[in-house]
Design a protein around this motif. Structure first.
Motif, PDB file in Angstrom:
ATOM      1  N   ASP A 294       0.853  -1.179   0.000  1.00 57.23           N
ATOM      2  CA  ASP A 294       0.000   0.000   0.000  1.00 57.23           C
ATOM      3  C   ASP A 294       0.894   1.236   0.000  1.00 57.23           C
ATOM      4  N   ILE A 295       0.930   1.934  -1.121  1.00 57.35           N
ATOM      5  CA  ILE A 295       1.810   3.106  -1.250  1.00 57.35           C
ATOM      6  C   ILE A 295       1.000   4.395  -1.215  1.00 57.35           C
ATOM      7  N   THR A 296      -0.226   4.316  -0.706  1.00 61.51           N
ATOM      8  CA  THR A 296      -1.072   5.512  -0.653  1.00 61.51           C
ATOM      9  C   THR A 296      -0.416   6.608   0.176  1.00 61.51           C
ATOM     10  N   GLU A 297       0.042   6.251   1.390  1.00 58.86           N
ATOM     11  CA  GLU A 297       0.655   7.241   2.274  1.00 58.86           C
ATOM     12  C   GLU A 297       1.949   7.774   1.690  1.00 58.86           C
ATOM     13  N   ARG A 298       2.730   6.877   1.053  1.00 60.02           N
ATOM     14  CA  ARG A 298       3.979   7.324   0.452  1.00 60.02           C
ATOM     15  C   ARG A 298       3.718   8.339  -0.649  1.00 60.02           C
ATOM     16  N   GLN A 299       2.703   8.083  -1.474  1.00 66.30           N
ATOM     17  CA  GLN A 299       2.375   9.025  -2.535  1.00 66.30           C
ATOM     18  C   GLN A 299       1.919  10.360  -1.956  1.00 66.30           C
ATOM     19  N   GLN A 300       1.159  10.297  -0.841  1.00 68.60           N
ATOM     20  CA  GLN A 300       0.735  11.533  -0.197  1.00 68.60           C
ATOM     21  C   GLN A 300       1.939  12.312   0.343  1.00 68.60           C
ATOM     22  N   ILE A 301       2.881  11.563   0.937  1.00 66.39           N
ATOM     23  CA  ILE A 301       4.093  12.215   1.458  1.00 66.39           C
ATOM     24  C   ILE A 301       4.901  12.830   0.321  1.00 66.39           C
ATOM     25  N   GLU A 302       5.027  12.091  -0.792  1.00 66.53           N
ATOM     26  CA  GLU A 302       5.780  12.614  -1.926  1.00 66.53           C
ATOM     27  C   GLU A 302       5.123  13.864  -2.481  1.00 66.53           C
ATOM     28  N   ALA A 303       3.800  13.870  -2.533  1.00 65.47           N
ATOM     29  CA  ALA A 303       3.097  15.061  -3.010  1.00 65.47           C
ATOM     30  C   ALA A 303       3.317  16.233  -2.058  1.00 65.47           C
ATOM     31  N   ALA A 304       3.243  15.935  -0.724  1.00 66.17           N
ATOM     32  CA  ALA A 304       3.476  16.989   0.260  1.00 66.17           C
ATOM     33  C   ALA A 304       4.910  17.500   0.172  1.00 66.17           C
ATOM     34  N   LEU A 305       5.864  16.584  -0.084  1.00 71.35           N
ATOM     35  CA  LEU A 305       7.259  16.989  -0.205  1.00 71.35           C
ATOM     36  C   LEU A 305       7.465  17.875  -1.427  1.00 71.35           C
ATOM     37  N   ARG A 306       6.838  17.510  -2.536  1.00 67.40           N
ATOM     38  CA  ARG A 306       6.949  18.346  -3.737  1.00 67.40           C
ATOM     39  C   ARG A 306       6.377  19.737  -3.479  1.00 67.40           C
ATOM     40  N   GLU A 307       5.261  19.781  -2.762  1.00 68.37           N
ATOM     41  CA  GLU A 307       4.659  21.063  -2.437  1.00 68.37           C
ATOM     42  C   GLU A 307       5.561  21.856  -1.497  1.00 68.37           C
ATOM     43  N   SER A 308       6.176  21.149  -0.498  1.00 67.39           N
ATOM     44  CA  SER A 308       7.067  21.819   0.439  1.00 67.39           C
ATOM     45  C   SER A 308       8.298  22.364  -0.273  1.00 67.39           C
ATOM     46  N   GLU A 309       8.839  21.582  -1.217  1.00 70.97           N
ATOM     47  CA  GLU A 309       9.999  22.043  -1.967  1.00 70.97           C
ATOM     48  C   GLU A 309       9.647  23.260  -2.817  1.00 70.97           C
ATOM     49  N   ALA A 310       8.433  23.241  -3.370  1.00 69.46           N
ATOM     50  CA  ALA A 310       8.018  24.391  -4.175  1.00 69.46           C
ATOM     51  C   ALA A 310       7.902  25.637  -3.295  1.00 69.46           C
ATOM     52  N   ARG A 311       7.325  25.468  -2.081  1.00 68.46           N
ATOM     53  CA  ARG A 311       7.211  26.604  -1.172  1.00 68.46           C
ATOM     54  C   ARG A 311       8.592  27.098  -0.750  1.00 68.46           C
ATOM     55  N   PHE A 312       9.509  26.136  -0.479  1.00 66.67           N
ATOM     56  CA  PHE A 312      10.859  26.518  -0.077  1.00 66.67           C
ATOM     57  C   PHE A 312      11.550  27.330  -1.167  1.00 66.67           C
ATOM     58  N   ARG A 313      11.391  26.902  -2.428  1.00 68.64           N
ATOM     59  CA  ARG A 313      12.033  27.624  -3.519  1.00 68.64           C
ATOM     60  C   ARG A 313      11.453  29.034  -3.648  1.00 68.64           C
ATOM     61  N   ILE A 314      10.120  29.158  -3.475  1.00 73.45           N
ATOM     62  CA  ILE A 314       9.506  30.485  -3.550  1.00 73.45           C
ATOM     63  C   ILE A 314      10.047  31.378  -2.435  1.00 73.45           C
ATOM     64  N   MET A 315      10.110  30.819  -1.194  1.00 72.93           N
ATOM     65  CA  MET A 315      10.613  31.598  -0.066  1.00 72.93           C
ATOM     66  C   MET A 315      12.086  31.950  -0.259  1.00 72.93           C
ATOM     67  N   ALA A 316      12.883  30.955  -0.708  1.00 72.00           N
ATOM     68  CA  ALA A 316      14.317  31.194  -0.889  1.00 72.00           C
ATOM     69  C   ALA A 316      14.560  32.233  -1.971  1.00 72.00           C
TER      70      ALA A 316
END
Length: 714
Positions: A294-316
């Motif tokens: 079951d990779i549902t949670e992993r996919q959710q984490i990966e999506a959250a990580l991609r979103e976090s990286e996008a926010r980090f790049r905007i802030m940086a």
């Protein structure tokens, strides 16, 4: 004579060690055979002896206390060379043994008979022997009994070894069974707790085995899947798709990966499926195995990580500073847009180790050393260096970096920021130049102060010489040694003398101040009676106080009897306080000299001289002044309290400053030089103490000297 080694000695020793019998505890099975041998042969000593590399060791013994003897003196070393029984009727008559230490000293062997202990492989491992202290012979039946008993010893050794082997085998089997059970339990636990399930099907879709995770696909109440067909659980189109996957795997003969979204009892889940062929030992495929995660949670984490990286790049990219990041190998993995705008380079040009290309050549080695040292220690760092700007100009950069760690504590690299501090560097350079200029001016002022002190010292000495003569001659005239004086003459000469004494006091004060500033005034510390010092100061101002009808009081009892000080300088300080009190107290007023013991905490709450002239005094502690005071547990406080005119708050900052007077100016009402309080302060500090005061206009004043009771002064 030492027995030679058998030709197959290494093999014989290896065979002996395989029995694992050397240095073991006594065993009744062997002890019974030894006692039986001694009984049959009628000897006081019987041994089961085993010969290893350097000794003969006794597995069993009767009539002997030692556990072993050296091999070079061992009779049994000769016995293992014999195919049969070795009998020595009289050791003294046998040249091989006559000088043997076991014959000439304890246990004084005179008779020996030993039968080799030969194992089934033909190796003589030792002997069963009997020993007597007198020469003798064995009967034929005793000889045969020794042979039989020796075979029994070997039999016991074989039984012992075989039993140990059986025990090891049984233990190994128990361990294997326990390991298998643990492995099965681990496998079952893994199947029960894995985020998915495992299933085995035959080629027709008949379910052979499933793990407990299978049930999360369905609502409760579903039948046991083992032995049932897939069609009993899934829709026809899904069954067809699953069987098509199985067919592709059997045709390819290798594992394949699929991703599938499945509607489970608790909602939509995404599963990563790994299917693989099940084969017999002959390689024939008989079914398909499935591992579904079951990779549902992993996919959710990966999506959250991609979103976090996008926010980090905007802030940086929006940050007002340059931001960078590295991986654990110290390679640059990210820089923000302000960095790229500053350097005028692309992200690809800065990644890895390429970012160092913009560092000033003179700073590159130092920066890399600092950078790599931080990676070794995993500690934050801060450094400054020059970085090339897009226009080619090098600018000063302040860089800070901190280590990054993953949630499990693993080192992930560094993240840091860079700030352009070129303007600050320019300001620092200007400040440094100004500081150098001020230092030069300060040096000049110090030199001027030194010259002033030197001038005052020289002038004081030059003035004291004629002034001493004036005072001496005036004294002689007043004593009328050369004839009587008229009242007018006495008045004038008295004025000359009082003016001279006042001038001498001024010169002495100037001289003391010059010595203190030059560091040439030393204290003469000694233990003195406090009462003597106080009374001496009182006597010196008593006449002036009486002239103004003032009440002059020494408050008793004194705080202590003895004190370690320079009595002359303490008297000088008290005289300055008392003289000022007499001067500024109206006629009929009172002046009190008192003493007390106070703590350092009390001192902190006192009004003390400010660090610089022109700073108005306020209530409470002046920290800059307190730092000049030697820390002490207790202080002797000498206080002079008067009912005089007091000092206005706006003029209190002038106190204790050289050549400053509260009533200064051309119209001042009281004479003075403004040196008395300044000298008092300096002398108190030389004692490791300080001064303090309280005063209010029209209400009088209290001036105090604080002297540490413990006096470790230089």
């Amino acid at each position: 004579m030492q027995a030679p080694f058998p030709p197959d000695e290494s093999t014989r020793l290896n065979a002996l060690h395989q029995y694992e019998i050397l240095d073991t505890a006594p065993e009744s099975d062997f002890d019974d055979l030894t006692r039986l041998a001694a009984h049959i042969c009628g000897t006081p000593i019987a041994l089961v002896s085993l010969v290893d590399e350097n000794r003969q060791w006794f597995k069993s013994k009767v009539g002997l206390d030692v556990c072993e003897t050296p091999r070079d003196a061992a009779f049994c070393a000769h016995t293992i060379l014999q195919p049969d029984l070795l009998i020595i009727p009289d050791t003294l008559a046998d040249e091989r043994f006559a000088a043997n230490p076991l014959v000439t000293s304890a246990p004084h062997i005179r008779f020996y008979a030993g039968m080799p202990l030969t194992n089934p492989q033909g190796f003589a491992l030792g002997s069963l022997c009997v020993i007597d202290h007198s020469p003798r012979q064995l009967r034929p039946d005793q000889i045969e009994a020794l042979r039989i008993l020796a075979r029994q010893v070997i039999t016991q050794m074989e039984l012992r070894r075989n039993l140990a082997a059986l025990q090891r085998t049984a233990l190994a089997r128990q361990q294997a069974e326990a390991k298998l059970a643990a492995s099965q339990a681990q496998l079952q636990a893994m199947l029960e707790h894995m985020p998915g399930f495992v299933a085995l099907n035959d080629l027709e879709g008949q379910i052979q085995l499933v793990s407990p995770g299978w049930r999360q696909l369905f609502a409760q109440g579903q039948p046991e899947p083992a032995g049932r067909h897939l069609s009993e659980f899934f829709a026809p189109e899904r069954v067809a798709r699953l069987l098509a996957e199985d067919q592709a795997i059997t045709q390819a003969g290798k594992a394949m990966t699929f991703e599938e979204k499945i509607v489970c009892a608790d909602g939509l889940h995404t599963y990563l499926k790994v299917k693989f062929p099940l084969q017999t030992s002959a390689g024939e495929i008989y079914g398909v195995g499935l591992i579904a995660l079951d990779i549902t949670e992993r996919q959710q984490i990966e999506a959250a990580l991609r979103e976090s990286e996008a926010r980090f790049r905007i802030m940086a990219d929006s940050a007002p500073v340059m931001v960078w990041m590295t991986d654990p190998q110290a390679c640059c993995s990210f820089v923000n847009q302000p960095w790229l705008d500053f350097t005028g380079r692309s992200l690809e040009q800065e990644l890895g180790h390429n970012w160092v290309e913009g560092i000033h050549p003179d700073d590159k080695q130092f920066l890399l050393s600092t950078f790599l040292s931080a990676f070794d220690t995993r500690l934050p760092f801060e450094t400054e260096y020059r970085l090339r700007r897009a226009d080619g100009k090098y600018c000063w950069i302040l860089e800070r970096g901190v280590p990054r760690f993953t949630p499990d504590g693993s080192f992930a690299g560094y993240i840091g920021s860079c700030l352009d501090i070129t303007n600050r560097k320019q300001d620092e350079a200007k400040l440094q130049a100004l500081t150098c200029q001020l230092q030069q001016q300060n040096d000049q002022l110090e030199e001027a102060s030194r010259l002033k002190s030197e001038f005052l010292t020289n002038m004081s000495h030059e003035l004291r010489t004629p002034l001493t003569s004036v005072l001496g001659f005036s004294k002689v005239l007043l004593e009328q040694f050369f004839g009587p004086l008229t009242p007018k003459q006495q008045e004038y000469i008295s004025l000359i003398r009082s003016s001279g004494e006042h001038l001498l006091s001024l010169i002495n004060d100037l001289l003391d101040l010059a010595k203190i500033e030059a560091g040439k005034l030393d204290l003469n510390l000694e233990a003195v009676e406090l009462a003597q010092v106080c009374k001496s100061a009182i006597r010196m101002v008593a006449l002036r106080a009486q002239a103004k009808q003032q009440q002059l009081v020494l408050k008793l009892p004194l705080a202590c009897e003895w004190v370690v000080v320079d009595p002359q300088r303490v008297t000088q300080m008290l005289l300055n306080y008392l003289s000022n009190a007499v001067k500024f107290t109206p006629e009929g007023g009172s002046i009190t000299l008192s003493t007390r013991i106070a703590t350092a905490a009390e001192l902190a709450d006192q009004n003390q001289p400010a660090a610089q002239s022109g700073v108005q005094w306020g209530g409470g502690k002046d920290s800059s002044s307190c730092e000049r005071v030697l820390t002490a547990a207790d202080y002797l406080v000498l206080s002079v309290q008067d009912t005089g005119i007091g000092i206005p708050a706006e003029k209190q900052y002038l106190l204790f400053e050289s050549f400053q007077q509260v009533d200064g100016g051309s119209n001042r009402q009281h004479e003075g030089t403004g040196l008395g309080l300044a000298l008092t302060r300096r002398l108190a500090e030389m004692h490791g103490g300080t001064v303090s005061f309280t005063s209010a206009a029209g209400q009088g004043s209290t001036f105090s000297v604080w002297l540490p009771l413990a006096a470790p002064f230089a």
